[in-house]
Enzyme design. Structure first.
Site, short mmCIF file in Angstrom:
data_model
loop_
_atom_site.label_atom_id
_atom_site.label_comp_id
_atom_site.label_asym_id
_atom_site.label_seq_id
_atom_site.Cartn_x
_atom_site.Cartn_y
_atom_site.Cartn_z
N GLN A 192 0.82 -1.21 0.00
CA GLN A 192 0.00 0.00 0.00
C GLN A 192 0.86 1.26 0.00
O GLN A 192 0.47 2.28 -0.57
CB GLN A 192 -0.95 -0.01 1.19
CG GLN A 192 -1.99 -1.12 1.12
CD GLN A 192 -2.74 -1.13 -0.20
OE1 GLN A 192 -3.48 -0.22 -0.52
NE2 GLN A 192 -2.54 -2.18 -1.00
N HIS A 244 1.59 2.91 -3.41
CA HIS A 244 0.62 3.75 -4.11
C HIS A 244 1.07 5.20 -4.19
O HIS A 244 0.91 5.86 -5.22
CB HIS A 244 -0.73 3.71 -3.40
CG HIS A 244 -1.64 2.62 -3.88
ND1 HIS A 244 -2.24 2.64 -5.11
CD2 HIS A 244 -2.06 1.49 -3.27
CE1 HIS A 244 -2.99 1.57 -5.25
NE2 HIS A 244 -2.90 0.85 -4.15
N GLU A 304 -9.11 2.10 6.03
CA GLU A 304 -9.65 1.78 4.71
C GLU A 304 -9.52 0.28 4.47
O GLU A 304 -10.50 -0.39 4.12
CB GLU A 304 -8.87 2.55 3.64
CG GLU A 304 -9.31 2.23 2.22
CD GLU A 304 -8.38 2.84 1.18
OE1 GLU A 304 -8.80 2.93 0.02
OE2 GLU A 304 -7.24 3.23 1.52
N HIS A 305 -8.32 -0.25 4.63
CA HIS A 305 -8.07 -1.69 4.52
C HIS A 305 -7.56 -2.19 5.87
O HIS A 305 -6.58 -1.64 6.38
CB HIS A 305 -7.00 -2.01 3.48
CG HIS A 305 -7.20 -1.36 2.14
ND1 HIS A 305 -6.59 -0.18 1.79
CD2 HIS A 305 -7.95 -1.75 1.08
CE1 HIS A 305 -6.94 0.14 0.56
NE2 HIS A 305 -7.78 -0.78 0.10
N ASP A 352 -7.67 -5.42 -4.16
CA ASP A 352 -7.43 -4.37 -5.14
C ASP A 352 -7.81 -4.79 -6.55
O ASP A 352 -8.15 -3.94 -7.38
CB ASP A 352 -5.95 -3.95 -5.12
CG ASP A 352 -5.61 -3.03 -3.97
OD1 ASP A 352 -6.54 -2.45 -3.38
OD2 ASP A 352 -4.42 -2.89 -3.66
N HIS A 387 -51.50 22.50 5.09
CA HIS A 387 -51.22 21.07 5.15
C HIS A 387 -52.44 20.33 5.68
O HIS A 387 -52.84 19.29 5.15
CB HIS A 387 -50.03 20.80 6.07
CG HIS A 387 -48.69 21.03 5.44
ND1 HIS A 387 -48.30 22.25 4.94
CD2 HIS A 387 -47.64 20.18 5.23
CE1 HIS A 387 -47.07 22.15 4.45
NE2 HIS A 387 -46.64 20.89 4.62
#
Length: 449
Positions: A277, A280, A346-347, A380, A439
């Site tokens: 990761q 990235h 996230e992961h 992924d 109403h």
């Protein structure tokens, strides 16, 4: 609350890459103490706002100028011709084409079997009074596919498949033009668009692509209703600017991985997954949470050795040495679970004894990868799950991109005259209590019908 202190554990034989954060003496309030990088969307807004406004005003002329300025190349055509998509698909390496096809098959299988809710039967709240629920797909979506440090062809699958399963009838994709490919997006991205049957593809990147989707460009791109897909901070800032004019999926930041591991974990696997990761982006976050001093030391050694052998060593080292990454030492597995929930990764990988049981205790994560043989890299690409996931702790309140992200819920109210009259007194009283007599009258006028 205890004191956070730098670790004085025994040194490793190889220089450390990851810093160590010792939380063994801390009880609660973990979120403010855990490593997080800065991702200041507000600071990017001032740079992005003129671009978005310019695209809205000048359309294709502005898109062309920004392609030259930011991408260093002007596409031969802002919309990629269908024959180019087909050519890219035909020129795929056969084994890569097979990998693409299998990733598509698995993502579609999960989307169709787990994520697509059938319309439930209406609720009968009283005689003659029914309230139903319809799940209606968004009509048109714009999907953004990054093309910076890593051209994320896999994001085509992760965006297109759930949109198709949801029933979206109009799908447009934008990805930055690339100098190396004559001003077109990466061939793998174009090939996947063709394989998935998407022929509206634009060689447009960055904030200007988001502006194009939101405002539309005359004679080129019709405005969309929803924009999805990851991107850099300028893409995120543009999505924030146009939110309200169109829907957006999320304001996703740099990718992140957290690993809860105990003494049974293989340090080679842990190190490889942290590095995967970090590859990235220099801002990517990699966090190991463990109560094992020995594992922490062995992972440090493995990280140093594996980073030295990886292609993007400089990028990886920057990410691992950044403030967003660390080895977090905890007292025991219970604290590890609490810290992981506070981090809301996230992961999140679980590499422990009885990993499935530990995973079941986690509440906050974008996606959970269970055991030694479920690395984030699998998710992924080809696990069948989504890889468009909440970052920066947002997994405590948000979900990843699924079929439901492309659908709207519509209630359908169907009352008979008798059913309305049965509840009419209550509705009229409620309306008058809110000082909304019209109403009330909308019910009263039906009493003598």
């Amino acid at each position: 609350m205890g004191t956070v202190r730098p670790s004085s554990r025994r040194p490793t034989r190889i220089g450390r890459v990851l810093r160590t954060l010792d939380l063994t003496g801390v009880d609660g309030a973990y979120r403010s103490l855990l490593p997080r990088g800065e991702f200041d969307v507000e600071a990017a807004l001032d740079r992005v706002r003129p671009i978005v406004d310019d695209v809205a005003a000048r359309g294709a002329e502005a898109l062309t100028e920004y392609s030259h300025r930011f991408d260093g190349v002007v596409p031969p055509s802002l919309r990629v011709p269908a024959d180019v998509l087909a050519r890219c698909a035909s020129e795929l390496d056969p084994q890569l084409a097979q990998a693409f096809a299998e990733a598509i098959r698995r993502r579609r299988a999960v989307a169709e079997s787990l994520e697509r809710d059938a319309d439930p039967a209406p609720a009968q709240v009283a005689d003659g009074a029914r309230v139903g629920l319809r799940n209606v797909p968004v009509r048109r979506v714009g999907l953004y596919v990054p093309g910076g440090l890593a051209p994320l062809a896999s994001s085509v699958i992760m965006n297109v498949v759930p949109a198709q399963v949801a029933g979206v009838t109009s799908i447009a994709i934008a990805s930055p033009p690339q100098k190396d490919f004559g001003g077109l997006p990466h061939p793998s991205i174009l090939a996947l668009c063709h394989l998935l049957g998407v022929d509206e593809v634009y060689a447009v990147g960055g904030a200007q692509a988001i502006a194009m989707f939101a405002h539309g460009v005359a004679d080129l791109c019709e405005p969309v209703d929803l924009v999805t897909g990851p991107g850099n901070i300028y893409v995120v800032a543009a999505k924030r600017l146009v939110r309200g004019l169109v829907g957006i999926d999320a304001e996703a930041g740099p990718t992140e991985i957290a690993i809860v591991a105990d003494a049974t974990a293989d340090p080679r696997y842990v190190a490889a997954d942290l590095i995967s990761q970090a590859e990235h982006d220099p801002l990517a976050a990699a966090v190991l949470i463990t109560a094992s001093e020995d594992l922490a030391a062995r992972v440090q050694e493995e990280v140093a050795a594996q980073v030295a052998a990886t292609r993007h060593a400089e990028r990886v080292t920057t990410a691992l040495a950044g403030e967003q990454s660390a080895i977090v030492l905890v007292r025991d597995l219970d604290q590890a679970v609490a810290v992981a929930d506070a981090y809301a990764a996230e992961h999140l990988e679980i590499q422990t004894a009885d990993a499935a049981a530990v995973a079941a205790r986690i509440s906050n994560a974008g996606a959970i990868f269970v055991g030694d043989y479920s690395p984030v890299s699998l998710g992924d690409y080809s696990a069948g799950s989504t890889h468009v996931l909440p970052t920066a702790g947002c997994a405590c309140h948000s979900s990843g991109l699924t079929v439901r992200s492309f659908m709207r819920t519509v209630h359908v109210i169907d009352y008979s005259r008798e059913a309305l009259l049965e509840i009419a007194d209550g509705v009229e009283l409620f309306a008058l209590a809110e000082n909304l007599p019209a109403h009330a009258n909308a019910v009263t006028v039906r009493r003598d019908a």
